[in-house]
Design a protein around this motif. Structure first.
Motif, PDB file in Angstrom:
ATOM      1  N   TYR B 120       2.961   5.247  -1.330  1.00  0.00           N
ATOM      2  CA  TYR B 120       2.000   5.121  -2.437  1.00  0.00           C
ATOM      3  C   TYR B 120       2.705   5.275  -3.783  1.00  0.00           C
ATOM      4  O   TYR B 120       2.382   4.592  -4.745  1.00  0.00           O
ATOM      5  CB  TYR B 120       0.898   6.188  -2.320  1.00  0.00           C
ATOM      6  CG  TYR B 120       0.026   6.087  -1.092  1.00  0.00           C
ATOM      7  CD1 TYR B 120      -0.272   4.853  -0.514  1.00  0.00           C
ATOM      8  CD2 TYR B 120      -0.526   7.225  -0.508  1.00  0.00           C
ATOM      9  CE1 TYR B 120      -1.086   4.766   0.609  1.00  0.00           C
ATOM     10  CE2 TYR B 120      -1.348   7.145   0.607  1.00  0.00           C
ATOM     11  CZ  TYR B 120      -1.622   5.918   1.167  1.00  0.00           C
ATOM     12  OH  TYR B 120      -2.432   5.837   2.271  1.00  0.00           O
ATOM     13  N   LYS B 121       3.666   6.203  -3.846  1.00  0.00           N
ATOM     14  CA  LYS B 121       4.327   6.519  -5.114  1.00  0.00           C
ATOM     15  C   LYS B 121       5.400   5.507  -5.499  1.00  0.00           C
ATOM     16  O   LYS B 121       5.819   5.455  -6.652  1.00  0.00           O
ATOM     17  CB  LYS B 121       5.010   7.901  -5.010  1.00  0.00           C
ATOM     18  CG  LYS B 121       4.122   9.068  -5.339  1.00  0.00           C
ATOM     19  CD  LYS B 121       4.917  10.301  -5.751  1.00  0.00           C
ATOM     20  CE  LYS B 121       5.962  10.719  -4.733  1.00  0.00           C
ATOM     21  NZ  LYS B 121       6.411  12.117  -4.907  1.00  0.00           N
ATOM     22  N   SER B 122       5.866   4.741  -4.530  1.00  0.00           N
ATOM     23  CA  SER B 122       6.999   3.849  -4.794  1.00  0.00           C
ATOM     24  C   SER B 122       6.676   2.850  -5.903  1.00  0.00           C
ATOM     25  O   SER B 122       5.594   2.274  -5.932  1.00  0.00           O
ATOM     26  CB  SER B 122       7.368   3.085  -3.521  1.00  0.00           C
ATOM     27  OG  SER B 122       8.353   2.118  -3.825  1.00  0.00           O
ATOM     28  N   PRO B 123       7.632   2.619  -6.798  1.00  0.00           N
ATOM     29  CA  PRO B 123       7.385   1.642  -7.867  1.00  0.00           C
ATOM     30  C   PRO B 123       7.393   0.199  -7.371  1.00  0.00           C
ATOM     31  O   PRO B 123       6.971  -0.694  -8.100  1.00  0.00           O
ATOM     32  CB  PRO B 123       8.546   1.890  -8.839  1.00  0.00           C
ATOM     33  CG  PRO B 123       9.625   2.477  -7.999  1.00  0.00           C
ATOM     34  CD  PRO B 123       8.936   3.276  -6.928  1.00  0.00           C
ATOM     35  N   ALA B 233       5.030  -2.007 -11.078  1.00  0.00           N
ATOM     36  CA  ALA B 233       5.088  -0.562 -10.844  1.00  0.00           C
ATOM     37  C   ALA B 233       3.917   0.146 -11.521  1.00  0.00           C
ATOM     38  O   ALA B 233       3.256   1.001 -10.920  1.00  0.00           O
ATOM     39  CB  ALA B 233       6.420  -0.005 -11.344  1.00  0.00           C
ATOM     40  N   LYS B 236       0.669  -0.852  -9.673  1.00  0.00           N
ATOM     41  CA  LYS B 236       0.515  -0.188  -8.379  1.00  0.00           C
ATOM     42  C   LYS B 236       0.124   1.278  -8.559  1.00  0.00           C
ATOM     43  O   LYS B 236      -0.762   1.779  -7.874  1.00  0.00           O
ATOM     44  CB  LYS B 236       1.821  -0.289  -7.576  1.00  0.00           C
ATOM     45  CG  LYS B 236       1.780   0.504  -6.271  1.00  0.00           C
ATOM     46  CD  LYS B 236       3.008   0.299  -5.395  1.00  0.00           C
ATOM     47  CE  LYS B 236       3.028   1.331  -4.267  1.00  0.00           C
ATOM     48  NZ  LYS B 236       4.144   1.166  -3.330  1.00  0.00           N
ATOM     49  N   LYS B 237       0.780   1.933  -9.499  1.00  0.00           N
ATOM     50  CA  LYS B 237       0.517   3.358  -9.715  1.00  0.00           C
ATOM     51  C   LYS B 237      -0.956   3.592 -10.059  1.00  0.00           C
ATOM     52  O   LYS B 237      -1.618   4.463  -9.481  1.00  0.00           O
ATOM     53  CB  LYS B 237       1.414   3.878 -10.841  1.00  0.00           C
ATOM     54  CG  LYS B 237       1.317   5.375 -11.052  1.00  0.00           C
ATOM     55  CD  LYS B 237       2.278   5.834 -12.144  1.00  0.00           C
ATOM     56  CE  LYS B 237       2.144   7.331 -12.383  1.00  0.00           C
ATOM     57  NZ  LYS B 237       3.007   7.770 -13.495  1.00  0.00           N
ATOM     58  N   TYR B 240      -3.633   2.897  -7.081  1.00  0.00           N
ATOM     59  CA  TYR B 240      -3.923   3.998  -6.156  1.00  0.00           C
ATOM     60  C   TYR B 240      -4.682   5.123  -6.847  1.00  0.00           C
ATOM     61  O   TYR B 240      -5.533   5.769  -6.244  1.00  0.00           O
ATOM     62  CB  TYR B 240      -2.633   4.513  -5.507  1.00  0.00           C
ATOM     63  CG  TYR B 240      -2.168   3.598  -4.400  1.00  0.00           C
ATOM     64  CD1 TYR B 240      -2.832   3.581  -3.176  1.00  0.00           C
ATOM     65  CD2 TYR B 240      -1.109   2.720  -4.581  1.00  0.00           C
ATOM     66  CE1 TYR B 240      -2.436   2.720  -2.161  1.00  0.00           C
ATOM     67  CE2 TYR B 240      -0.706   1.859  -3.564  1.00  0.00           C
ATOM     68  CZ  TYR B 240      -1.370   1.862  -2.361  1.00  0.00           C
ATOM     69  OH  TYR B 240      -0.991   1.007  -1.355  1.00  0.00           O
ATOM     70  N   LYS B 241      -4.376   5.344  -8.121  1.00  0.00           N
ATOM     71  CA  LYS B 241      -5.083   6.400  -8.850  1.00  0.00           C
ATOM     72  C   LYS B 241      -6.576   6.089  -8.956  1.00  0.00           C
ATOM     73  O   LYS B 241      -7.424   6.938  -8.690  1.00  0.00           O
ATOM     74  CB  LYS B 241      -4.474   6.558 -10.246  1.00  0.00           C
ATOM     75  CG  LYS B 241      -5.123   7.687 -11.034  1.00  0.00           C
ATOM     76  CD  LYS B 241      -4.516   7.868 -12.411  1.00  0.00           C
ATOM     77  CE  LYS B 241      -5.129   9.098 -13.080  1.00  0.00           C
ATOM     78  NZ  LYS B 241      -4.699   9.209 -14.480  1.00  0.00           N
TER      79      LYS B 241
END
Lengths: 285, 285, 285
Positions: B120-123, B233, B236-237, B240-241
């Protein structure tokens, strides 16, 4: 051994003890709106009033509640199936009862919510076996089971709106299992969707031709019976809990549940059987 | 240029620097349970122990963790693909390791959760390329990627329950990508579903015939490579947030993200290219 | 009677009063980027600038906002349809306006969010009738309607990323109606999906051949018109509210909404009509 353990007209305070009695009564009453029978770990709640389109009268809901909650911690009970006779799985609440109610139906709607919350709470999986139309509160009941096994004769509608009663509480159930575009379509139009559309929309777990509905349902209940009861119960309980948690919290708590699971006797047997390349011999408690 | 930058038997502390070394080692070891290679911006983590059904042993998970987290801010890395060799994409955790663990598997389950939270955290986008059975923790890993590209040979099962281990943590992953009726069916029965059912249920992003799986995956990675890295990046971040936010909060914060995006050099180039009716010439940083 | 009650070039402060005027103006202007017409309870907002690919310029958004919010409590209004002319339903924001904006597009993005929040708030159902490509903010607008009725000519893409603008705000809309694996596929790749895939993914309520799109839409609007306005409004309001509630809270509050519904005149008529086995004769207010 198949035992008929309860009917709406012959409710027992102890399902197991009065099975024979209730069974005898079947011959003496022509109209049982609900039949509850249990055989080899599978309890079946049969909605059995096709002339009334299996409406969820207070009496029927009371039977369903009994069927879902009575002796539910008896280790011989492994699975509950809600099925029906006739072309309508359930047409929802009894509108005459709602009309006649002095509280605008509050007690009636709450009675179904009680059933639904007890489906979620039940330690055993509860399956809606749908071979006909499920509408309004009937749709709500089906959509609140752990699984929906449907035949190609099944259809689903949030039909209350057609008589001026928006399916508000059914909407709570279906909007949690279907995409918004589909649940709003059902709620605003009152139109039915067929079994295949229900499968695509996520409302049905599996859809089979009518002739295979019994076999498909049995395959699932058989599969459940082969698994340890306590482990399914623990898994189900956390499954519903984690739906409301953040991913992070779900994993924090879920990891603890996994560890607890691993520590259970049947999981240890399962692990051992895997290493020894044999079938597990579960205690199933 | 294809570089093999890590294997389970030859882990490097600096993927880029030791690529050649690791590549040489491939010849000298017959069994690499995981191969990590990177070519033209796409890193591929290959689960490569078909005899062990690509189980997620601690060693394999350690490799996957490395593959997902190492040098991940290196601008040359644009996308990560998790693929496998053999008929089983991954059969989940190594049950012998769980059996032998002194903490009931806590560290093992947590190791996979760490991988998932880092996906989930991956850029960069992380794609599960599934050409076989993905079961239990294997299903969990696939369902936790940004996308699942599957062939018609793929199948998916929450099979732990068959040996008395309810797929509690896999259930967290699948209940967030599939309708409840489908995830509960998988969890309670342990039955597999095929690729087409997985697509309908939302578990797969796309399903193609096996012969087209490489081409389909390449089409997606190529598409990603043509886009600005920093913008993917950031997107994506926040994606999910916002899943955990109310609609109102999501739009309040999302509007700010859009404005920030517009201010970035590559977005300005994109806007200019649109007005000038030409292809954008991105910096891609 | 069909009335054209507003166009982008002839906005009225009172839709009903100036209908005739606006209607006359249609003859005198060749290019109306938006046409708003109302007939027999159904208001249609037609995106009518195919050469501009029906981009959501500030002017067009202002028209849509008017179409969605003006006289919305007028009891003669029962349903709103957003349709388009040409092969593109809407290509999203006007990129030249974003380029030229002094606030990085903040006001522009916020203008669409305002429209969307008013779609949710509207007392009448709002339907996206999609017969072409809906991309970026166009996709966002469609995915924010109560229902999406699409033809087989429809397609959907989160295409902003292709020019370096990640569809962050469209992502908020689509991730709430589609499975994560599908919305992330759209967002990361920018690839389009066709109508059938959109239906499977939950983005469309129903998909029909192009030749049947009018009839299908009319069937739905007709169905809505036959139902009591106030009851649909109450149902819709709580539907969106309960999406953010826990199951328990949703049922607590939803039961009260049901009771309130039962107490309404049209529900009483509906119940009576059911008992008397006749069609209900709703007041429809």
């Amino acid at each position: 051994m198949l035992r008929v353990i309860s009917t709406t007209l012959a409710k027992s305070s102890n399902l197991a003890a009065t099975a024979a009695t209730a069974s005898m009564q079947i011959g003496s009453f022509r109209k049982q709106s609900t039949i509850i029978k249990q055989s080899d770990g599978v309890r079946e709640i049969v909605l059995n009033d096709p002339r009334a389109r299996n409406t969820l009268s207070c009496e029927v809901m009371s039977s369903i509640f009994d069927g879902i909650t009575k002796d539910v911690h008896d280790e011989s009970l492994r699975c509950i199936v809600i099925s029906s006779t006739g072309p309508v799985w359930s047409a929802g609440h009894n509108l005459k009862e709602i009309s006649a109610s002095s509280d605008g139906g509050h007690a009636i709607f709450s009675q179904l919510v009680d059933i639904i919350l007890n489906i979620y709470k039940s330690p055993v999986p509860i399956i809606a076996k749908v071979n006909g139309m499920a509408t309004a509160a009937g749709l709500q009941l089906a959509a609140s089971c752990d699984m929906v096994v449907a035949s190609d004769k099944a259809s689903f509608a949030a039909s209350g709106v057609n008589i001026g009663i928006f399916c508000t509480t059914p909407g709570i159930a279906i909007s949690r299992v279907m995409p918004r575009m589909k649940s709003s379509y059902l709620l605003f139009t009152g139109f039915p969707i067929n079994a295949q559309d229900a499968l695509t929309a996520g409302l049905a777990s599996v859809v089979v031709p009518e002739a295979q509905l019994d076999a498909e349902t049995n395959k699932i209940t058989q599969s459940i019976k082969e698994k340890p009861r306590a482990i399914l119960a623990m898994g189900k309980k956390f499954y519903y809990k984690q739906l409301g948690l953040s991913v992070k919290d779900a994993y924090d708590q879920g990891t603890d549940v996994m560890v607890k699971n691993i520590g259970m006797e049947d999981a240890q047997e399962g692990l051992k059987s895997f290493v020894e390349k044999r079938k597990p011999n579960f205690n199933k408690k």
